[in-house]
Design a protein around this motif. Structure first.
Motif, PDB file in Angstrom:
ATOM      1  N   ILE A 157       6.858  16.062  -1.541  1.00 48.76           N
ATOM      2  CA  ILE A 157       6.889  14.621  -1.287  1.00 48.76           C
ATOM      3  C   ILE A 157       8.254  14.041  -1.615  1.00 48.76           C
ATOM      4  CG2 ILE A 157       5.889  12.374  -1.873  1.00 48.76           C
ATOM      5  CD1 ILE A 157       3.326  13.860  -2.697  1.00 48.76           C
ATOM      6  N   ALA A 158       8.863  13.414  -0.623  1.00 45.01           N
ATOM      7  CA  ALA A 158      10.055  12.578  -0.821  1.00 45.01           C
ATOM      8  C   ALA A 158       9.640  11.179  -0.387  1.00 45.01           C
ATOM      9  CB  ALA A 158      11.224  13.088   0.012  1.00 45.01           C
ATOM     10  N   ARG A 159       9.597  10.265  -1.331  1.00 41.53           N
ATOM     11  CA  ARG A 159       8.985   8.957  -1.082  1.00 41.53           C
ATOM     12  C   ARG A 159      10.047   7.908  -0.753  1.00 41.53           C
ATOM     13  NH1 ARG A 159       4.969   7.553  -5.650  1.00 41.53           N
ATOM     14  NH2 ARG A 159       6.882   7.569  -6.865  1.00 41.53           N
ATOM     15  N   ASP A 160       9.688   7.008   0.144  1.00 38.88           N
ATOM     16  CA  ASP A 160      10.524   5.862   0.461  1.00 38.88           C
ATOM     17  C   ASP A 160       9.585   4.687   0.707  1.00 38.88           C
ATOM     18  OD1 ASP A 160      12.733   4.299   0.958  1.00 38.88           O
ATOM     19  OD2 ASP A 160      13.456   5.463   2.662  1.00 38.88           O
ATOM     20  N   LEU A 161      10.160   3.515   0.914  1.00 37.96           N
ATOM     21  CA  LEU A 161       9.335   2.354   1.224  1.00 37.96           C
ATOM     22  C   LEU A 161       9.999   1.544   2.331  1.00 37.96           C
ATOM     23  CD1 LEU A 161      10.672  -0.475  -0.085  1.00 37.96           C
ATOM     24  CD2 LEU A 161       9.995   0.650  -2.202  1.00 37.96           C
ATOM     25  N   VAL A 162       9.162   0.843   3.064  1.00 35.45           N
ATOM     26  CA  VAL A 162       9.640  -0.071   4.104  1.00 35.45           C
ATOM     27  C   VAL A 162       8.965  -1.418   3.865  1.00 35.45           C
ATOM     28  CG1 VAL A 162       7.849   0.680   5.735  1.00 35.45           C
ATOM     29  CG2 VAL A 162       9.927  -0.439   6.588  1.00 35.45           C
ATOM     30  N   THR A 184       0.815  -1.211   0.000  1.00 40.59           N
ATOM     31  CA  THR A 184       0.000   0.000   0.000  1.00 40.59           C
ATOM     32  C   THR A 184       0.846   1.258   0.000  1.00 40.59           C
ATOM     33  OG1 THR A 184      -2.012   0.929   0.985  1.00 40.59           O
ATOM     34  CG2 THR A 184      -0.234   0.348   2.511  1.00 40.59           C
ATOM     35  N   ASP A 185       0.252   2.317  -0.518  1.00 39.27           N
ATOM     36  CA  ASP A 185       0.843   3.648  -0.554  1.00 39.27           C
ATOM     37  C   ASP A 185       0.161   4.458   0.536  1.00 39.27           C
ATOM     38  OD1 ASP A 185       2.600   5.469  -1.654  1.00 39.27           O
ATOM     39  OD2 ASP A 185       1.206   6.158  -3.191  1.00 39.27           O
ATOM     40  N   ILE A 218       5.103  -0.835   2.505  1.00 34.41           N
ATOM     41  CA  ILE A 218       4.414   0.448   2.648  1.00 34.41           C
ATOM     42  C   ILE A 218       5.305   1.543   2.093  1.00 34.41           C
ATOM     43  CG2 ILE A 218       3.379   2.107   4.257  1.00 34.41           C
ATOM     44  CD1 ILE A 218       3.076  -0.187   6.265  1.00 34.41           C
ATOM     45  N   SER A 219       4.778   2.358   1.195  1.00 37.77           N
ATOM     46  CA  SER A 219       5.491   3.554   0.765  1.00 37.77           C
ATOM     47  C   SER A 219       4.861   4.758   1.452  1.00 37.77           C
ATOM     48  CB  SER A 219       5.443   3.708  -0.756  1.00 37.77           C
ATOM     49  OG  SER A 219       4.111   3.834  -1.217  1.00 37.77           O
ATOM     50  N   TRP A 220       5.672   5.794   1.694  1.00 35.29           N
ATOM     51  CA  TRP A 220       5.159   6.952   2.429  1.00 35.29           C
ATOM     52  C   TRP A 220       6.031   8.166   2.143  1.00 35.29           C
ATOM     53  CZ3 TRP A 220       9.191   4.334   4.244  1.00 35.29           C
ATOM     54  CH2 TRP A 220      10.115   4.990   5.057  1.00 35.29           C
ATOM     55  N   GLY A 256      17.630   1.489  -0.149  1.00 37.22           N
ATOM     56  CA  GLY A 256      18.039   2.290  -1.296  1.00 37.22           C
ATOM     57  C   GLY A 256      16.917   2.818  -2.160  1.00 37.22           C
ATOM     58  N   PHE A 257      15.699   2.904  -1.622  1.00 34.66           N
ATOM     59  CA  PHE A 257      14.558   3.259  -2.467  1.00 34.66           C
ATOM     60  C   PHE A 257      14.052   4.693  -2.281  1.00 34.66           C
ATOM     61  CE2 PHE A 257      14.180  -1.429  -2.303  1.00 34.66           C
ATOM     62  CZ  PHE A 257      14.219  -1.679  -3.667  1.00 34.66           C
TER      63      PHE A 257
END
Length: 348
Positions: free
Chosen positions: A336-341, A251-252, A296-298, A327-328
């Motif tokens: 918005i600066a997006r990353d994921l976990v 999910t985003d 999860i991206s956020w 590294g994502f």
């Protein structure tokens, strides 16, 4: 060792295109450490003929390994790279089960980049106990904040069963209208129904359910995919799906005030997804099988990675903290600066 190079998929999004080589490197490294035995080395971006390639070293890739590479979100074409710089094409089988316009045709404000959606689904699947399900269709995917269904569409493209939960009725209606029309235009054998889910004479929410076959013959044999979208609050997801139903949750998370969650302390919208995740994660965790994975991206401007990792650890997840999975991070726009976990549900 064999030298390989793959041409990066062109992107219409200029900002995402700038980050694509770095994201492709992280995705390839995640694939290497999970399903390729860590045998991919010397991964680097290189420009040849004025266009970007991602180059790497690996033992000669077997057919099954090439199928995994086919899933890479930025892969446009794969080549063997000779000592003289000559590129020899390597045939890579497509994993797509349906026409690509299922992914590309929808255009609307706030749509998550479909290449990033594919990347997020990929790296989450690679972290679960059965990553081979990405190739053989053996995984069930839930997007508990599904919006207009970008993740669900990508799951269908891979031949995976998919489900989503979305609070905004307009988004669910828009997705339902799109998918019904797309299925009709594509002349795919399917059945689509919409109904109100009730329990104890109380309406819990509206459910859109689809069964679709890759062909008429497959559908007649009962070989079909299932897709379900529920119009309800994500914290009520457990009312619609049985425990331990899904292999992946992808999910985003909300990016800002317009999609903000309820603040527990202030009782008003918050830009951070943390309050929402504090409420929702226990519910989502109950729907995920042991050995399943969550991605999860956020927006890192409104929440720290450490906060999300702590929440996941508290619900029995093992967070991926390797070089690849760190590294994502990338810029989307000024706000918005997006990353994921990504985390795996530990067996209990």
């Amino acid at each position: 060792m064999t030298s390989y190079a793959f041409l990066l998929l062109p992107s219409h999004n200029r900002v995402y295109a700038q980050a694509a080589p770095r994201l492709a490197r992280a995705e390839l490294l995640a694939m290497s450490e999970t399903v390729l035995g860590g045998r991919v080395t010397e991964v680097e971006e290189r420009r040849m003929g004025g266009v970007p390639y991602l180059c790497f070293q690996a033992p000669a890739l077997a057919p099954e390994e090439l199928r995994y590479l086919a899933a890479l979100s930025s892969l446009h074409a794969l080549f063997e790279l000779g000592d003289d710089g000559r590129l020899t094409p390597v045939e890579v089988p497509s994993l797509d089960r349906f026409p690509s316009d299922l992914i590309t045709i929808q255009k609307y404000a706030g749509k998550t980049n479909e290449d990033f959606t594919r990347l997020l689904l990929n790296v989450t699947a690679l972290a679960c106990d059965a990553p081979q399900g990405l190739l053989n269709g053996g995984l069930r995917v839930l997007d508990p904040l599904c919006g207009r269904g970008t993740t669900l569409n990508q799951a269908l493209m891979y031949g995976l069963h998919a489900a989503g939960v979305e609070r905004e009725a307009r988004s669910v209606e828009a997705y339902e209208n799109f998918l019904r029309q797309w299925l009709k235009n594509s002349r795919l054998k399917h059945r689509a129904t919409t109904a109100t889910v009730r329990r104890d004479r109380r309406a819990l929410g509206r459910r859109f359910h689809v069964t679709v076959g890759e062909s008429k013959e497959a559908y007649k044999k009962g070989q079909h995919l299932e897709l379900t979208v529920v119009n309800a609050d994500t914290t009520a997801a457990g009312e619609f799906f049985r425990p331990a139903t899904f292999d992946l949750i992808v999910t985003d998370a909300p990016y800002g005030v317009q999609h903000g969650s309820r603040s527990v302390t202030a009782g008003r919208p918050s830009r951070s997804p943390v309050p929402l995740l504090q409420e929702a994660l226990p519910v989502w965790a109950g729907l995920l099988r042991n050995g399943g994975a969550i991605g999860i991206s956020w927006n890192t401007h409104v929440a720290d990675r450490e906060e999300l990792a702590a929440l996941l650890s508290g619900e029995g997840f093992e967070v991926r903290e390797t070089e690849a999975y760190l590294g994502f991070g990338h810029r989307v726009d000024q706000a918005i600066a997006r990353d994921l976990v990504v985390a795996r549900r530990v067996r209990r």
